[in-house]
Each structure stands twice: as C-alpha cells, then as structure tokens.
Design a protein around this motif. Structure first.
Motif, mmCIF file in Angstrom:
data_model
loop_
_atom_site.group_PDB
_atom_site.id
_atom_site.type_symbol
_atom_site.label_atom_id
_atom_site.label_comp_id
_atom_site.label_asym_id
_atom_site.label_seq_id
_atom_site.Cartn_x
_atom_site.Cartn_y
_atom_site.Cartn_z
ATOM 1 N N THR A 179 -38.857 -12.753 -24.953
ATOM 2 C CA THR A 179 -37.520 -13.320 -25.122
ATOM 3 C C THR A 179 -36.651 -12.395 -25.963
ATOM 4 O O THR A 179 -37.094 -11.857 -26.976
ATOM 5 N N PHE A 180 -35.407 -12.232 -25.531
ATOM 6 C CA PHE A 180 -34.380 -11.550 -26.317
ATOM 7 C C PHE A 180 -33.311 -12.577 -26.659
ATOM 8 O O PHE A 180 -32.756 -13.226 -25.758
ATOM 9 N N SER A 181 -32.998 -12.732 -27.948
ATOM 10 C CA SER A 181 -32.058 -13.765 -28.371
ATOM 11 C C SER A 181 -31.043 -13.203 -29.357
ATOM 12 O O SER A 181 -31.410 -12.458 -30.277
ATOM 13 N N ILE A 188 -43.722 -12.707 -27.581
ATOM 14 C CA ILE A 188 -42.833 -12.016 -28.514
ATOM 15 C C ILE A 188 -41.414 -12.550 -28.330
ATOM 16 O O ILE A 188 -40.993 -12.852 -27.215
ATOM 17 N N GLU A 189 -40.692 -12.686 -29.432
ATOM 18 C CA GLU A 189 -39.242 -12.934 -29.381
ATOM 19 C C GLU A 189 -38.547 -11.815 -30.139
ATOM 20 O O GLU A 189 -38.778 -11.615 -31.331
ATOM 21 N N SER A 211 -48.596 -27.338 -21.421
ATOM 22 C CA SER A 211 -47.814 -26.120 -21.607
ATOM 23 C C SER A 211 -47.090 -25.771 -20.321
ATOM 24 O O SER A 211 -47.716 -25.670 -19.267
ATOM 25 N N PRO A 212 -45.750 -25.589 -20.349
ATOM 26 C CA PRO A 212 -45.024 -25.228 -19.129
ATOM 27 C C PRO A 212 -45.298 -23.783 -18.753
ATOM 28 O O PRO A 212 -45.706 -22.971 -19.576
ATOM 29 N N LEU A 213 -45.050 -23.472 -17.510
ATOM 30 C CA LEU A 213 -45.201 -22.094 -17.053
ATOM 31 C C LEU A 213 -44.029 -21.259 -17.562
ATOM 32 O O LEU A 213 -42.887 -21.709 -17.597
ATOM 33 N N GLN A 214 -44.312 -20.018 -17.937
ATOM 34 C CA GLN A 214 -43.328 -19.223 -18.664
ATOM 35 C C GLN A 214 -42.660 -18.169 -17.787
ATOM 36 O O GLN A 214 -43.207 -17.710 -16.800
ATOM 37 N N TYR A 215 -41.451 -17.775 -18.230
ATOM 38 C CA TYR A 215 -40.726 -16.668 -17.631
ATOM 39 C C TYR A 215 -41.266 -15.346 -18.172
ATOM 40 O O TYR A 215 -41.716 -15.276 -19.308
ATOM 41 N N ASN A 216 -41.153 -14.292 -17.372
ATOM 42 C CA ASN A 216 -41.483 -12.959 -17.888
ATOM 43 C C ASN A 216 -40.475 -12.505 -18.936
ATOM 44 O O ASN A 216 -40.845 -12.075 -20.028
ATOM 45 N N LEU A 217 -39.188 -12.572 -18.599
ATOM 46 C CA LEU A 217 -38.126 -12.078 -19.477
ATOM 47 C C LEU A 217 -37.055 -13.142 -19.612
ATOM 48 O O LEU A 217 -36.511 -13.619 -18.614
ATOM 49 N N CYS A 218 -36.744 -13.492 -20.830
ATOM 50 C CA CYS A 218 -35.746 -14.518 -21.101
ATOM 51 C C CYS A 218 -34.667 -13.921 -22.000
ATOM 52 O O CYS A 218 -34.972 -13.318 -23.036
ATOM 53 N N PHE A 219 -33.398 -14.077 -21.604
ATOM 54 C CA PHE A 219 -32.274 -13.555 -22.371
ATOM 55 C C PHE A 219 -31.379 -14.722 -22.765
ATOM 56 O O PHE A 219 -30.807 -15.391 -21.899
ATOM 57 N N ASN A 220 -31.241 -14.964 -24.062
ATOM 58 C CA ASN A 220 -30.416 -16.047 -24.579
ATOM 59 C C ASN A 220 -29.342 -15.484 -25.500
ATOM 60 O O ASN A 220 -29.649 -14.774 -26.455
ATOM 61 N N PHE A 221 -28.073 -15.794 -25.206
ATOM 62 C CA PHE A 221 -26.973 -15.369 -26.067
ATOM 63 C C PHE A 221 -26.984 -13.843 -26.278
ATOM 64 O O PHE A 221 -26.819 -13.353 -27.391
ATOM 65 N N VAL A 222 -27.172 -13.113 -25.200
ATOM 66 C CA VAL A 222 -27.180 -11.649 -25.233
ATOM 67 C C VAL A 222 -25.841 -11.154 -24.681
ATOM 68 O O VAL A 222 -25.352 -11.651 -23.667
ATOM 69 N N VAL A 274 -34.739 -0.906 -26.238
ATOM 70 C CA VAL A 274 -36.172 -1.156 -26.096
ATOM 71 C C VAL A 274 -36.621 -0.381 -24.864
ATOM 72 O O VAL A 274 -36.247 -0.716 -23.738
ATOM 73 N N LYS A 275 -37.388 0.674 -25.099
ATOM 74 C CA LYS A 275 -37.829 1.526 -24.001
ATOM 75 C C LYS A 275 -39.275 1.204 -23.666
ATOM 76 O O LYS A 275 -40.175 1.363 -24.490
ATOM 77 N N ILE A 276 -39.484 0.742 -22.433
ATOM 78 C CA ILE A 276 -40.813 0.349 -21.974
ATOM 79 C C ILE A 276 -41.285 1.382 -20.957
ATOM 80 O O ILE A 276 -40.850 1.380 -19.806
ATOM 81 N N ASP A 277 -42.154 2.272 -21.379
ATOM 82 C CA ASP A 277 -42.745 3.253 -20.465
ATOM 83 C C ASP A 277 -44.167 2.881 -20.074
ATOM 84 O O ASP A 277 -44.698 3.391 -19.084
ATOM 85 N N GLY A 278 -44.790 2.016 -20.833
ATOM 86 C CA GLY A 278 -46.149 1.588 -20.533
ATOM 87 C C GLY A 278 -46.173 0.313 -19.705
ATOM 88 O O GLY A 278 -45.156 -0.158 -19.203
#
Length: 395
Positions: free
Chosen positions: A104-106, A69-70, A141-152, A81-85
């Motif tokens: 990703t959050f952009s 997801i982006e 395919s490269p290994l991915q980050y859990n959480l990515c923040f770009n220009f936040v 964004v509230k993550i309770d689950g």
C-alpha cells in the motif's frame, strides 16, 4: 596613428548543480534474498521518506519475500521506489493482517514506482476458489490487492509487472494526477476478480502503453471518477475495459470524462463496457468516449448493460436508476464471437441512455447464429459514417 582594437572573447561557463537522489538500498537495511523483508523495507522507507532531498528506495535484482508493507507519507521530498527484483507475497492470505492490503502507498505526493521487476501476489488455490471479491476466506481475512494507492498525488508507475494478485492487481482510491505507463499485469484467464487496475473516487488518471492479461476487467472505472484516460492498452485475456458497475451503493458520485482510445482487445469477454445495476440507487455517467479500438474475437465488442447482475439477489425486473448520457463510440473495428456486436441494453428509467453517438463501426461475426447485428433497448442512437452492421432503431 591608427589603433587596432582586438576583441577578447572570454568563455562563459554555466555551472549547473545536479542534485542526485540519495539511494536507500534495502539490502543495506538487512534484506536478504529469499528471506522476509518487511522490517528492512519499512526501515528503508522511513529513512527515504524523511530525506530532505529527492530519494530512491531500491529493491535490487533478486528474489525477496514480503508479508505486508504500507509506504505511508507524507514525505519531505519526491521519492522513487525502484523495483528491479521479484517481490513474493505469502501464499496464504491469512498471513496478511485483516483489513490490510499487501503493498500500500498512502498520502504520498511526487511518488515514482519504477523498475523492471515483479510483484507476485501468489494467487492460486488458496485465493481463487470463489468468484466473489468480498467473500472472506478462512478466519475472516479478505483477499488482498497487490498494489493499493490511497490519497496519492502527482505520481507515476512505470515498467514493473504485477503478477497473480489474490484480488485486484491495482486499486486507486481518492488519487489525483497518477499515470501508469509501460505497466504489465499478468494472471490466468481463469483467475476470478483479478481486475488489472480499478479506479475509484479519483481524477486525472492515465493508463497508457500497457499490457493487461488477467481474469477480470483490464481497467475498471468506478463512481466518483473524473478525466480518466486509457490509451494504447492491450487487453486480453480479461473482461474488457469498463465503466461501473454503478448504482449498487447509495450516495455514489458521478462519473464524468472517461476516454478509451487506441486500445486492442484480444479474446476478451467484453470490449468496452458500461455496466449499471438493476433496482439501483441513483447515479450518473457521462462524457464517455470509446475511439479507435480494435477487437479480435471478442464476445461483446461494445456493450451498455444497465441490467448488470452477477449475483442471484439482483431484482432484474426493476430498472436501473443510473443515468447514462453523452456516450461517443467512434472507429471500432474487428471481429466478434457473437452476432450482437453492439449491445445497448439501456434502462427503462431516466429515458434510457441519452445522446449515444455511434460512427464508423466495422465489426464482423463469422458463426452459425446468423449475420452480425446491433441490438438496442430503450435508446435512440445517433449514427454517422460507415456502419457494419447497420444501426438499429429504439426497441
């Protein structure tokens, strides 16, 4: 005739309008427990991001599967964004498209990521057989980050847990005024490259009151960073809190203003750590403060390593060209697993490390290799206060 004037008191009521955020629950967009939710999550984000007033995207309690997801802005109003689950990633990194990260959050301003939930990257045998973060796995395919923040900008992350990322747990790039508070990272000590929070090209970043247990650096600060504050962090297992490695790439921007305060390191490879590559491009790291720190059986409690070389291709016989200066180390106590409790291995270029000030150190070693010592190369530290062990002269 006498007149009595009585005061009539009229109550004054103040009406305060409280704007309640609109809630966009992903289950209202088709998300179901134990099913893949990419489309539902994307649709809920689109609706929340276009709302004219503050909104909340809710991932409720339960277990949800997510391929990728982006969350892309800009949004029309502040958004939570509230993550309770528990959000579960794909075990096979090939499922995530090449060039993408998992979550990703952009280009979002006024973002809050909150909740009591977990994002589980499902790192494991399919992601952790290598110790090189840029190594690609099957099909490229490269290994991915859990959480990515770009220009936040002007944002915060509070309460959630990042578990078993395939690569870095969090990567911040070109972010401004972002705070992590009560944030938890969980990964095994043996998990390679699972940096807790990596910060690059960002300013006014705060990491506080958090617990980071991982297989790599708990927090790392790369080039181009200004005013990074790390306070009240419990680090361990892991490789410590670091600045660098710097100098590997041409055109790196300076690091200016890193403050690590009131942190605890338990069983880590390093405590506080500045690392630059040998045979490097030019660079600059300054105004670095390590203060009020506790070490519990740490391999290298305090280390400046200007010959940092995790790969075979390094030319360690050629000095680092990164200038390290204005480093302040104060009130560090605890125990070390090695006798060299302070290691200042500075470059022979750029006059070594300049203006390194050390005060009030009490670090002990109880082992077979002799008494605790401070080790110095190409540096003349300025000492003050009580020193256990005693300081050293320039080598």
């Amino acid at each position: 005739m006498t007149f009595k004037l009585s005061c009539l008191v009229f109550p004054i009521f103040m009406f305060i309008t409280i704007v309640q955020a609109d809630v966009f629950d992903i289950t209202k967009y088709g998300a179901k427990p134990d099913a893949e939710i990419s489309k539902a999550l994307s649709d809920a984000w689109a609706a929340a991001c276009s709302a004219q007033q503050p909104s909340q995207l809710l991932i409720p309690k339960g277990r949800f599967c997510l391929n990728v997801i982006e969350f892309k802005g800009p949004c029309k109003a502040p958004i939570e964004v509230k993550i309770d689950g528990t959000v579960i990633g794909p075990e096979d990194p090939i499922v995530i498209p090449k060039g993408a990260q998992w979550i990703t959050f952009s280009y979002v301003t006024g973002l809050k990521v909150t909740g009591s939930g977990t994002v589980d990257g499902v790192g494991g045998a399919m992601s952790w057989p290598t110790d090189d973060p840029i190594t690609t796995v099957e099909k490229g395919s490269p290994l991915q980050y859990n959480l990515c923040f770009n220009f936040v900008k002007d944002s915060s992350v509070t309460g959630i847990t990042s578990k078993d990322s395939k690569n870095f747990h969090v990567n911040l790039m070109t972010c401004t005024n972002v705070t992590f508070d009560d944030f938890h990272v969980s990964a095994p000590k043996e998990s390679p490259n699972t940096v807790g929070i990596h910060i690059g090209w960002s300013k006014n970043i705060n990491v506080k009151n958090s617990v980071i247990e991982t297989g790599d650096d708990c927090v790392s600060t790369g080039d181009g960073c200004e005013d990074v504050h790390i306070e009240g962090v419990k680090c361990g297992p892991g490789r410590g809190i670091s600045v660098g490695g710097l100098g590997r790439n041409k055109g790196e921007k300076p690091v200016a203003g890193v403050f690590v305060k009131n942190c605890t390191f338990s069983g880590t490879e390093n405590g506080v750590w500045i690392k630059t590559w040998p045979h490097s491009h030019s660079g600059d790291a300054s105004d670095i403060h390590f203060e009020d720190l506790t070490m519990d059986k740490v391999d290298n409690p305090i280390i400046i390593e200007q010959d940092y070389c995790p790969h075979i291709e390094c030319k360690k016989n050629e000095p680092s060209q990164v200038k390290v200066h204005n480093v302040f180390i104060k009130n560090v106590k605890g125990t070390s697993n090695s006798p060299e409790v302070v290691k200042l291995r500075c470059s022979s270029a750029n006059s070594g490390c300049e203006n390194v000030q050390i005060s009030d150190i009490n670090l002990t070693y109880d082992g077979p290799s002799g008494p605790a010592i401070q080790e110095c190369q190409n540096v003349k530290p300025v000492y003050a206060g009580e020193l256990v062990p005693p300081g050293c002269a320039a080598a």
